[in-house]
Scaffold this motif. Structure first.
Motif: not given
Lengths: 142, 999
Positions: B5-14, B20-24, B262-270
């Motif tokens: 629930d509390v990810p760091s801001a950095a990880s969110i940003l990342a 976004e890259a993915r979405f492109e 794996g990396h796809v999912a990652q962004p979701q945490v942020p």
């Protein structure tokens, strides 16, 4: 139950009572059972009972006494810690009379699974008597 | 969960950047797809514009992901396609959303409503909103493709497993893909549904959900489901739609293609963290706590005496702690109601690992389940930490009609989840149970018992188990009326799943507590329960293999439940008893189980209690009811053995057994002929050439030892009572076998055991023992022994005037004791003298004069009259200050207080055996079966048992006050010296006993 705080504390009080010319003491002894595998054990063995041959009881003064007697006490066991001694005659177990019961009934009362604590009322002849007697005779075994 | 629930801001940003890259990339792919699709749509000249027109940000995301999956996997790879099943369905739902005619407002509302479901996604949606727009068309295309799957509105074939069905549909879809598109028909279906509902609902926030429902096959019942929250409705179909659902999709593929996703999912945490509160509420929503925990087993709550059963695993306490546990593993309990069981939980935790490593929050793990578990959310919202969700007006629980309607849903997981939710709702909630009944939910549940999928019939059975528990017999009747009992029995035969069997037998146990259902259960289930449960679990074998040693009984829950059920039905009168006795293998197995219990000294559990109670009930009236009983009738019985006494002469009516003559002598001989007794005790027993089996085992003298062992060893009052009751039943009546039984009890040294139990704290144990002693004293020698050794204990149970003894025994018990005393002193002035010396006259007179109970007064009066009838005692009585008036009945006009005498009740104890047969009806000394005893008789109704349990655990604390040492010793010595000639245990019977026992 919760009122019984003290564990392994023999002789809450003593009553002197004359019986058959020998001096006996009546003691209350509280034994906390010990978990031993699946069983709760007290750490002593009993002999006697109305269905037993009282003549074979090495501890009784009166050989017609069919009471329940402590025949052995295991070293370091709960009974010994609580102060029970070989040769003690068990009068009550948790309030149940033990002076006129069968051997098995006594065993059953002592081994109730749902009771962690057993309170005994025992009579004991003077220590010297017991020792002398048990040294003179072989402890009875099966 | 918190850490997610509390990810760091950095990880969110990342993660946002990565996203976004993915979405492109996705966007490019989607563009491509869109072109294809529009081309296709044009060809089909379908109103695809509409569909393509409105896409919500929310829907994009799943689609985008899905798209990506498709691109990254080879289209020919069926496995990977199967993974994508869910996304595609999402697409379908997306279409519905698009129905909003493209107005920005409607888009907004769509997003919002989706938020309710998928909060995490929301953020993402905003971020990628522009791209979303782009993707819309692509999405539409997909949707269209999927439609062919279910032109009839049932995209998922019923009856197949979720996974299977998905795969199936995907295969088909895949083929369509090969064909490059949908059939026109499918499109038209889609359009039509849109038309039907868009206008009516489009302006409500719920609109899109209704449409989902429609597409998913709810079309015909739209009005029912319209009110459902979407969480409920579409959840199964679009797991990814929610942020959570999204993840499930990923996790679904994750184990296989971790490197890809794996990396796809990652962004979701942020993302989740960017909307913190949303994120937080989500886990709560998903808490499955409701059902898994409150599982059926609890339904039996009161009737399960856990302490006796030594089944700490199922203790209430454990279960109550479960809510905490659920928080740890939100979704997974849904599909598996039994989430709380450790093995399963362990398994679940294992399953969770991939997801944890796969980088997204645990709550949504188990996607394949989550995707199906529409009800999980509902459940989640009921969890303790629900508040935040409750405040959200967009969410609500489904109401009962909705849940019941979902039982009929074509998709199995929805059915099972609905049933599981019902099970939860019904748990100890009589109001809900009643509503379920009134809403006709019970027949639907019963119908699901025959469902081939184990998930479905299991949950349905769980719900029925909870519904069937309780005092509201209408629920039980409702289950019976829709043929639920045969359905349960069918399922029992069919399934090998122990858990299902526990549920079935638990339900049957509950049902069996209602009298009118007992015969129904016997008719449908007796032999099945015996064959499927009792015999195998008892360890008994029809033809024991000589090589293997006899098996012990297994005290399984199934056995406990089944024996409890049979215990209840065995009380349903003569016909029920006959059926049980003649049920092949039942008596044999029960006896084997009990013998095994005795052998293992494991006699305090509930299963043993149940078995003994069945045996007790089946022993009732054996001498009248078993086939061929008349051959064994003792002709002397007709004359009344009690009245004949030692003087009577009996005709030697040659019976089937040579022991007849011996028995006669037995009755005739004086009690001092101990040697003869010994002989006849031995000779009296019939010789058999082949082993006894079936109901004959009930009354063979061998059972005496079994019951005596139970009486000696068991600490369970119910077991003690039942064992004493069995002896009571067997020693009643006058046929050959009861004569053997009475002698055997003595021979096996049963009398001291019984007398000992007169000191029991349990009222009913004392009562059963007292009546047993009365029956046993039909045997002259027993009467002498009992008179000598039991009198003190009997008398000590009597109240002194109005002052009750410490035990405060019930009226029934006091009456039983008085009647036993009466029997003992009848024909025996010696025993009457014992009664005097036991200081009983005081008490009897007091009862006679002052008792508030008419029955006690009457019984005491009988005793007193009998005492006075011995002229040889009058002298002594007079010396003690008594005179004739003390022994006369008190004037009947005296008001005796409010205690009314139940008609027919006196018969249970007052009359002495069957010498009163003519006027009294059935053998009075017999155990009264439950049905004749009324609600508080011997029936095994659960609550009663649990009460007893508590009583028994309290009892020991009071013992000290109740058993004054002095009295006991004095009394015993007195008795012994008084009657030296007779030993309580026949000398000839004494066997060497262990002289020394470790304790």
């Amino acid at each position: 139950m919760s009122g019984w705080v003290c564990a392994a504390q023999p002789s809450l009080f003593m009553i002197h009572k004359g019986e058959g010319g020998t001096q006996h003491t009546v003691q209350r002894i509280e034994i906390h059972k010990l978990q031993d595998g699946d069983n709760l054990i007290l750490g002593f063995s009993i002999g006697g009972g109305i269905d037993q041959d009282s003549n074979q009881n090495p501890f009784s003064e009166d050989k017609t006494d069919k009471g329940i007697y402590v025949t052995r006490v295991s070293k370091g066991g709960p009974a010994e810690v609580a102060g029970l001694r070989m040769g003690d005659k068990i009068m009550q177990v948790n309030g149940w009379d033990m002076t006129m019961v069968t051997h098995d009934q006594a065993r059953k009362k002592l081994t109730k699974k749902n009771e962690d604590v057993v309170r005994l009322l025992v009579t004991r002849r003077s220590l010297e008597d017991v020792v002398r007697q048990s040294m003179m005779q072989h402890p009875h075994t099966n | 969960m918190e850490e997610y629930d509390v990810p760091s801001a950095a990880s969110i940003l990342a993660s946002v950047k990565e996203q976004e890259a993915r979405f492109e990339r996705l966007t490019r792919a989607l563009e491509e797809e869109r072109r294809n699709v529009s081309l296709q749509l044009d060809r089909g000249s379908l109103p695809s514009d509409r569909l393509a027109g409105g896409t919500t940000g929310m829907s994009n995301q799943p689609l985008a992901w899905q798209q990506m999956v498709m691109q990254e996997q080879s289209p020919s790879n069926q496995t990977s396609l199967a993974m994508m099943q869910e996304p595609q369905e999402v697409v379908e739902e997306t279409v519905t959303i698009e129905e909003d005619p493209g107005t920005p407002t409607s888009h907004v509302s769509v997003v919002t409503s989706d938020d309710g479901t998928t909060r995490r996604t929301e953020t993402k949606d905003h971020l990628t909103n522009m791209k979303v727009t782009k993707m819309v068309k692509t999405v539409t295309t997909r949707t269209v493709r999927q439609v062919p799957l279910g032109p009839d509105g049932l995209p998922l074939p019923e009856g197949s497993s979720p996974l299977g069905s998905y795969t199936d549909s995907i295969d088909r879809r895949y083929m369509k893909n090969g064909d490059r598109f949908i059939t026109p028909q499918a499109n038209s279906t889609l359009t039509r549904s849109y038309n039907n509902y868009a206008d009516s609902y489009s302006d409500t926030p719920d609109t899109q959900f209704r449409h989902y429902a429609l597409h998913e096959g709810y079309g015909d019942v739209t009005e029912n489901y319209g009110s459902l929250s979407r969480g409920v409705n579409y959840r199964p179909y679009r797991p990814y739609m929610a942020a959570g659902g999204y993840r499930p999709e990923n996790s679904y593929t994750l184990p296989i293609r971790k490197e890809d996703y794996g990396h796809v999912a990652q962004p979701q945490v942020p993302m989740g963290s960017s909307t913190v509160d949303l994120n937080r509420s989500q886990p709560e929503r998903f808490q499955p706590e409701p059902y898994g925990l409150e599982d059926d087993r609890r339904s039996l709550g009161p009737d399960e005496e856990e302490p006796f059963d030594l089944e700490p695993d199922y203790s209430t306490a454990n279960r109550r702690t479960l809510p905490g546990r659920t928080i740890r593993e939100p979704l997974r309990n849904g599909p598996r109601v039994r989430g709380y069981e450790d093995p399963i939980e362990a398994e679940l935790i294992d399953e969770r690992h991939p997801y944890i490593h796969g980088m997204y929050p645990a709550p949504l793990a188990l996607p394949e389940r989550g995707s199906l578990a529409s009800l999980d959310r509902m459940g989640g919202r009921r969890s303790p930490s629900i508040d935040s969700i409750r405040k959200d007006p967009r969410w609500r629980d489904p109401d009962l009609p909705e849940v019941i309607a979902m039982l009929g849903h074509p998709i199995d997981p929805v059915k099972s989840n609905a049933a599981a939710y019902l099970q939860h709702l019904c748990y100890e909630n009589d109001k809900i149970k009643k509503e379920v009944r009134q809403l006709k939910g019970i027949p639907v549940l019963a119908g699901l018992l025959d469902h081939p999928k184990s998930e479905v019939h299991r949950k349905a059975c769980g719900a029925l188990r909870n519904i069937s528990f309780g005092k509201d017999h209408d629920n039980k009747v409702a289950i019976k009326n829709c043929d639920g009992i045969p359905a349960l029995v069918r399922l029992m035969r069919k399934t090998n799943d122990m858990e299902v069997r526990e549920l079935i037998t638990g339900t049957l146990w509950n049902l069996s507590s209602f009298e009118p259902l007992k015969m129904v259960i016997i008719n449908h289930g007796l032999q099945t329960m015996t064959n499927e449960v009792i015999i195998p679990h008892s360890g008994w074998e029809h033809e024991p293999n000589e090589d293997s040693k006899p098996r012990d009984a297994e005290w399984t829950t199934v056995f406990k439940n089944t024996s409890g059920c049979l215990r209840n039905v065995s009380s349903d009168g003569a016909e029920a008893r006959r059926r049980l006795r003649e049920c092949e293998g039942l008596v044999d197995a029960l006896l084997h189980a009990l013998q095994s219990a005795v052998g293992k000294k494991d006699m305090d559990n509930k299963s043993v209690e149940n078995c003994v109670c069945i045996m007790r009930n089946l022993s009732y009236h054996v001498h009248k009811e078993v086939p061929g009983a008349e051959k064994f009738q003792d002709p002397s019985a007709l004359q009344g053995p009690g009245s004949a006494g030692t003087q009577r002469k009996k005709k030697d009516d040659a019976g089937c057994f040579g022991g007849k003559k011996a028995k006669e002598e037995w009755f005739n001989q004086g009690r001092k002929n101990g040697e003869h007794d010994k002989n006849y005790d031995t000779l009296d027993l019939p010789k058999r050439t082949e082993p006894t089996k079936g109901f004959e085992l009930l009354y063979q003298p061998e059972v005496v030892r079994l019951y005596l062992s139970l009486l000696t060893e068991s600490q369970n009052y119910n077991t003690l009572e039942a064992a004493a009751g069995a002896l009571q039943n067997l020693s009643a009546g006058h046929w050959t076998w009861s004569n053997y039984i009475r002698a055997t009890v003595r021979k096996e040294k049963g009398l001291p055991i019984l007398v000992e139990l007169l000191r029991s704290d349990s009222d009913k144990v004392v009562r059963a023992v007292a009546i047993a002693l009365r029956n046993l004293s039909i045997d002259r020698r027993n009467k002498d022994l009992i008179g000598s050794y039991a009198m003190r204990d009997l008398v000590s149970n009597l109240p002194s005037g109005q002052q009750r003894p410490a035990k405060n025994l019930e009226e029934d018990t006091v009456v039983a004791i008085l009647n036993t005393i009466h029997e003992i002193i009848t024909e025996s002035s010696e025993n009457a003298r014992s009664l005097m010396t036991a200081q009983a006259i005081d008490k009897l007179v007091a009862i006679n004069r002052t008792s508030q109970s008419a029955r006690e007064t009457k019984a005491a009066s009988h005793v007193l009259q009998t005492v006075w009838s011995y002229k040889e005692l009058r002298n002594a009585l007079t010396k003690d200050g008594w005179n004739k008036t003390h022994f006369q009945p008190i004037a009947t006009g005296t008001p005796k207080g409010s205690k009314s005498c139940k008609p027919g009740y006196d018969d249970t104890t007052l009359p002495l055996m069957e010498k009163n047969q003519g006027s009294r009806g059935c053998g009075s000394g017999d155990m009264i079966p439950m049905d004749e005893f009324g609600p508080d008789g011997y029936s095994t109704i659960d609550q009663r048992d649990s009460n007893l349990k508590y009583k028994s655990s309290d009892g020991s604390a009071d013992l000290q006050e109740r058993e004054p040492l002095k009295n006991d010793t004095n009394r015993k010595h007195y008795i012994r010296s008084n009657r030296p000639a007779v030993s309580l245990v026949d000398a000839c019977d004494v066997k060497p006993q262990p002289v020394d026992s470790w304790v």
